[in-house]
Design a protein around this motif. Structure first.
Motif, PDB file in Angstrom:
ATOM      1  N   ALA A  64      -8.719  -0.974   8.660  1.00 33.67           N
ATOM      2  CA  ALA A  64      -7.531  -1.058   7.809  1.00 33.67           C
ATOM      3  C   ALA A  64      -6.530   0.043   8.160  1.00 33.67           C
ATOM      4  CB  ALA A  64      -7.930  -0.951   6.341  1.00 33.67           C
ATOM      5  N   ASP A  65      -5.263  -0.213   7.844  1.00 35.55           N
ATOM      6  CA  ASP A  65      -4.237   0.807   8.033  1.00 35.55           C
ATOM      7  C   ASP A  65      -4.330   1.888   6.959  1.00 35.55           C
ATOM      8  OD1 ASP A  65      -2.936  -0.566  10.224  1.00 35.55           O
ATOM      9  OD2 ASP A  65      -2.229  -2.008   8.743  1.00 35.55           O
ATOM     10  N   LEU A  66      -4.822   1.508   5.788  1.00 36.38           N
ATOM     11  CA  LEU A  66      -4.943   2.447   4.674  1.00 36.38           C
ATOM     12  C   LEU A  66      -6.137   2.056   3.816  1.00 36.38           C
ATOM     13  CD1 LEU A  66      -3.589   4.784   2.952  1.00 36.38           C
ATOM     14  CD2 LEU A  66      -2.467   2.949   1.667  1.00 36.38           C
ATOM     15  N   CYS A  67      -6.918   3.044   3.402  1.00 35.32           N
ATOM     16  CA  CYS A  67      -8.027   2.807   2.471  1.00 35.32           C
ATOM     17  C   CYS A  67      -7.625   3.309   1.082  1.00 35.32           C
ATOM     18  CB  CYS A  67      -9.282   3.539   2.925  1.00 35.32           C
ATOM     19  SG  CYS A  67     -10.240   2.628   4.152  1.00 35.32           S
ATOM     20  N   LEU A  68      -7.916   2.491   0.084  1.00 34.34           N
ATOM     21  CA  LEU A  68      -7.692   2.856  -1.304  1.00 34.34           C
ATOM     22  C   LEU A  68      -9.057   2.870  -1.988  1.00 34.34           C
ATOM     23  CD1 LEU A  68      -5.976   3.449  -3.771  1.00 34.34           C
ATOM     24  CD2 LEU A  68      -5.491   0.995  -3.959  1.00 34.34           C
ATOM     25  N   ALA A  69      -9.586   4.065  -2.226  1.00 34.16           N
ATOM     26  CA  ALA A  69     -10.921   4.197  -2.814  1.00 34.16           C
ATOM     27  C   ALA A  69     -10.825   4.242  -4.333  1.00 34.16           C
ATOM     28  CB  ALA A  69     -11.600   5.459  -2.305  1.00 34.16           C
ATOM     29  N   VAL A  70     -11.724   3.516  -4.976  1.00 38.11           N
ATOM     30  CA  VAL A  70     -11.756   3.467  -6.437  1.00 38.11           C
ATOM     31  C   VAL A  70     -13.105   4.010  -6.907  1.00 38.11           C
ATOM     32  CG1 VAL A  70     -11.560   2.007  -8.478  1.00 38.11           C
ATOM     33  CG2 VAL A  70     -10.255   1.442  -6.413  1.00 38.11           C
ATOM     34  N   SER A  74     -12.076   9.234   7.625  1.00 39.89           N
ATOM     35  CA  SER A  74     -11.811   8.730   8.975  1.00 39.89           C
ATOM     36  C   SER A  74     -10.531   7.912   9.076  1.00 39.89           C
ATOM     37  CB  SER A  74     -12.988   7.871   9.448  1.00 39.89           C
ATOM     38  OG  SER A  74     -13.153   6.731   8.610  1.00 39.89           O
ATOM     39  N   THR A  75      -9.796   7.753   7.970  1.00 42.81           N
ATOM     40  CA  THR A  75      -8.576   6.943   8.008  1.00 42.81           C
ATOM     41  C   THR A  75      -7.591   7.459   6.960  1.00 42.81           C
ATOM     42  OG1 THR A  75      -7.722   4.685   7.882  1.00 42.81           O
ATOM     43  CG2 THR A  75      -9.443   5.263   6.337  1.00 42.81           C
ATOM     44  N   SER A  76      -6.361   6.947   6.988  1.00 45.18           N
ATOM     45  CA  SER A  76      -5.404   7.277   5.934  1.00 45.18           C
ATOM     46  C   SER A  76      -5.933   6.731   4.609  1.00 45.18           C
ATOM     47  CB  SER A  76      -4.040   6.663   6.245  1.00 45.18           C
ATOM     48  OG  SER A  76      -3.525   7.165   7.468  1.00 45.18           O
ATOM     49  N   SER A  77      -5.812   7.500   3.546  1.00 45.56           N
ATOM     50  CA  SER A  77      -6.466   7.059   2.313  1.00 45.56           C
ATOM     51  C   SER A  77      -5.818   7.654   1.066  1.00 45.56           C
ATOM     52  CB  SER A  77      -7.955   7.444   2.334  1.00 45.56           C
ATOM     53  OG  SER A  77      -8.092   8.847   2.499  1.00 45.56           O
ATOM     54  N   PHE A  78      -6.007   6.920  -0.032  1.00 48.23           N
ATOM     55  CA  PHE A  78      -5.701   7.386  -1.382  1.00 48.23           C
ATOM     56  C   PHE A  78      -6.945   7.175  -2.230  1.00 48.23           C
ATOM     57  CE2 PHE A  78      -1.315   6.228  -0.062  1.00 48.23           C
ATOM     58  CZ  PHE A  78      -0.714   7.469  -0.257  1.00 48.23           C
ATOM     59  N   VAL A  79      -7.053   7.954  -3.306  1.00 51.10           N
ATOM     60  CA  VAL A  79      -8.179   7.825  -4.226  1.00 51.10           C
ATOM     61  C   VAL A  79      -7.646   7.515  -5.614  1.00 51.10           C
ATOM     62  CG1 VAL A  79     -10.082   9.025  -5.373  1.00 51.10           C
ATOM     63  CG2 VAL A  79      -9.705   9.334  -2.917  1.00 51.10           C
ATOM     64  N   ALA A  80      -8.244   6.510  -6.251  1.00 50.31           N
ATOM     65  CA  ALA A  80      -7.906   6.167  -7.637  1.00 50.31           C
ATOM     66  C   ALA A  80      -9.152   6.393  -8.496  1.00 50.31           C
ATOM     67  CB  ALA A  80      -7.444   4.720  -7.736  1.00 50.31           C
ATOM     68  N   ILE A  81      -9.035   7.251  -9.491  1.00 55.27           N
ATOM     69  CA  ILE A  81     -10.132   7.487 -10.433  1.00 55.27           C
ATOM     70  C   ILE A  81      -9.890   6.573 -11.620  1.00 55.27           C
ATOM     71  CG2 ILE A  81     -11.357   9.181 -11.822  1.00 55.27           C
ATOM     72  CD1 ILE A  81     -11.504   9.698  -8.855  1.00 55.27           C
ATOM     73  N   SER A 104     -10.570  17.327  -3.524  1.00 58.16           N
ATOM     74  CA  SER A 104      -9.326  18.074  -3.346  1.00 58.16           C
ATOM     75  C   SER A 104      -8.620  17.748  -2.040  1.00 58.16           C
ATOM     76  CB  SER A 104      -9.607  19.581  -3.416  1.00 58.16           C
ATOM     77  OG  SER A 104     -10.549  19.952  -2.408  1.00 58.16           O
ATOM     78  N   ASP A 105      -9.365  17.226  -1.060  1.00 59.58           N
ATOM     79  CA  ASP A 105      -8.757  16.898   0.228  1.00 59.58           C
ATOM     80  C   ASP A 105      -8.045  15.555   0.214  1.00 59.58           C
ATOM     81  OD1 ASP A 105      -9.682  19.255   1.298  1.00 59.58           O
ATOM     82  OD2 ASP A 105     -11.531  18.357   2.091  1.00 59.58           O
ATOM     83  N   PHE A 106      -8.146  14.822  -0.878  1.00 63.09           N
ATOM     84  CA  PHE A 106      -7.565  13.490  -0.951  1.00 63.09           C
ATOM     85  C   PHE A 106      -6.455  13.426  -1.988  1.00 63.09           C
ATOM     86  CE2 PHE A 106     -12.089  12.980   0.178  1.00 63.09           C
ATOM     87  CZ  PHE A 106     -11.940  12.438   1.449  1.00 63.09           C
ATOM     88  N   LYS A 127       3.079   5.656  -4.888  1.00 63.19           N
ATOM     89  CA  LYS A 127       2.485   6.315  -3.722  1.00 63.19           C
ATOM     90  C   LYS A 127       2.280   5.323  -2.574  1.00 63.19           C
ATOM     91  CE  LYS A 127       0.046  10.024  -6.178  1.00 63.19           C
ATOM     92  NZ  LYS A 127      -1.273  10.637  -6.468  1.00 63.19           N
ATOM     93  N   LEU A 128       1.807   4.131  -2.907  1.00 59.26           N
ATOM     94  CA  LEU A 128       1.611   3.119  -1.877  1.00 59.26           C
ATOM     95  C   LEU A 128       2.942   2.723  -1.240  1.00 59.26           C
ATOM     96  CD1 LEU A 128      -1.047   0.784  -3.581  1.00 59.26           C
ATOM     97  CD2 LEU A 128      -1.430   2.516  -1.823  1.00 59.26           C
TER      98      LEU A 128
END
Length: 451
Positions: A300-306, A325-332, A349-351, A370-371
């Motif tokens: 993927a071009d971007l990972c969105l972790a939930v 390993s890829t561009s990413s955002f995190v959603a809690i 903290s790195d995300f 953000k997206l």
């Protein structure tokens, strides 16, 4: 010119206010002579009565346009009939056209193929036209128009002209060794080759933006089971596209939705929950789902972790490894269920973290912002750049670079000239200036009938 005259419905089938039938070929004018009440002036719409060529029954009262070749889209004589869009009118007119000698229905992309054969369009402009027809977002439309207007063609032809001039200097040195030519021609040519290589290399170093914009930017939603991945997909899509359940492993396969973010096409994918499975498990379907989820996330071009804010065990190492390993955002997710602002035990903290609730909608707008920002920053093309939109363009440019590189490795003008000829040929394949017969069927078959 092709002897056969072709015709096709160029608008969408079905009932409509207006339906356009296009006719192209040497006998196109016979439609107006044999089936109409009058012959319009070139490029001026005229109201005519349209008749069946055999029994002279009136088919419709419509607008007709007459484009004598070569001043037409295909370069041939072209007639357009703008009919009332009822099924009976369209079917009756198509049946009537089929009765005329030398007429036949057009194949997919045949009008555009004739435009290419008659030098009205080159291959990049043809592909731009195809992309314009398929464009679903504003950014896709702009990119397609730029390519259809010849921006990529002009860039490639500029490189090709520079190569031809270099080749001319080398050929002069080879063919007229006894003439008093300017000294150091080979060194000058090699300097120009280096400059051209740098220009092409810089254009190739674009992170595949043109292809991504054409095909859609891929965002993979990843994370552990029951974190709310499917719920987030439904919220982003604004409809129920994924099954939501408290049962772990409900999502087994990849579920995709197409979104428009700031005018850019985005494909958002819901994937199977990532978790450790016991080695002796019999649930082969979930194992396959997890395998596919990992592969999809890595490409993927971007990972969105939930993640679930209430379940600290959900901050698993496998998901964090994918994010690193890829561009990413995190959603809690599920922040509506707790007032605890601390995220434990794994530091994120790195995300880039956004707290959301798919139930109440809290934080969704911030996440979308953000997206949107990321998509525009990473996928937008500059106003002066002619983007590479297909892998065949990229492959041809890479072959050109390889040939230019070989030309610099030899001190023999004859070998250098041969490599320059190959480089010129690879550039010509992009626009169709050399024999590309094997590519044409692939390019034109993706067009719709009537175009």
């Amino acid at each position: 010119m092709t002897s056969e005259t072709i015709f096709a419905l160029s608008t969408a089938p079905g009932q409509a206010g207006v339906a356009v039938i296009r006719i192209s070929g040497s006998k196109a004018r016979f439609v107006l002579q044999e089936m109409s009440s009058s012959f319009p002036e070139p490029r001026i719409a005229a109201l005519i009565k349209l008749f069946d060529p055999e029994d002279k029954a009136e088919l419709d009262r419509c607008l007709a346009l007459w484009f004598p070749g070569p001043g037409s889209f295909t370069g041939e004589d072209v007639v357009e009939l703008h009919l009332h869009g009822g099924r009976a009118v369209v079917d009756g007119t198509i049946e009537a056209l089929a009765k005329l000698p030398g007429f036949r229905p057009a194949e997919a992309g045949e009008f555009t193929r004739r435009a290419f054969d008659n030098d009205k369009l080159d291959l990049t402009e043809v592909e731009g036209l195809s992309d314009l027809i398929a464009a679903e977002t504003e950014a896709q439309r702009k990119q397609a128009i730029r390519q259809m207007d010849g921006e990529l063609s002009k860039l490639v032809e500029g490189w090709r002209d520079r190569l031809v001039r270099m080749l001319a200097y080398l050929e002069a040195e080879i063919d007229f060794p006894d003439e008093e030519l300017e000294e150091g021609i080979s060194d000058q040519v090699k300097h120009k080759i280096e400059e051209l290589r740098e220009d092409i290399r810089h254009h190739l170093d674009d992170s595949h933006r043109g292809e991504r914009l054409r095909n859609g930017i891929k965002i993979a939603i990843v994370g552990p089971p029951n974190a709310g991945k499917s719920s987030l997909l439904n919220v982003l899509a604004r409809r129920e596209v994924a099954i939501v359940s408290d049962v772990a492993g409900t999502t087994r396969d990849i579920i995709e939705v197409h979104l428009d973010l700031s005018g850019y096409p985005v494909i958002v994918s819901d994937t199977a929950g990532l978790r450790e499975i016991e080695e002796n498990t019999t649930d082969g379907i979930e194992l396959e789902g997890i395998r596919r989820a990992k592969l999809h996330a890595e490409s993927a071009d971007l990972c969105l972790a939930v993640f679930d804010i209430e379940d600290s065990d959900n901050f698993d190492q496998e998901t964090l490894r994918l994010l690193s390993s890829t561009s990413s955002f995190v959603a809690i997710n599920k922040c509506d269920k707790t007032d605890d602002n601390e995220i434990t035990p794994v530091s994120l903290s790195d995300f880039d973290v956004t707290k959301i609730s798919t139930k109440t909608g809290e934080g969704i707008d911030a996440l979308l912002e953000k997206l949107n920002t990321w998509v525009v920053a990473n996928m937008g093309l500059s106003g002066s750049s002619s983007g590479i939109t297909r892998q065949r363009h990229r492959s041809a440019l890479q072959e050109c670079l390889d040939s230019l590189g070989r030309s610099l490795e030899t001190d023999l003008p004859e070998l250098c000239a041969e490599d320059l000829r190959l480089a010129t040929r690879y550039l010509g394949r992009i626009t169709g200036k050399v024999d590309v017969e094997e590519l044409l069927d692939v390019i034109f078959r993706d067009f719709c009938i009537g175009k």
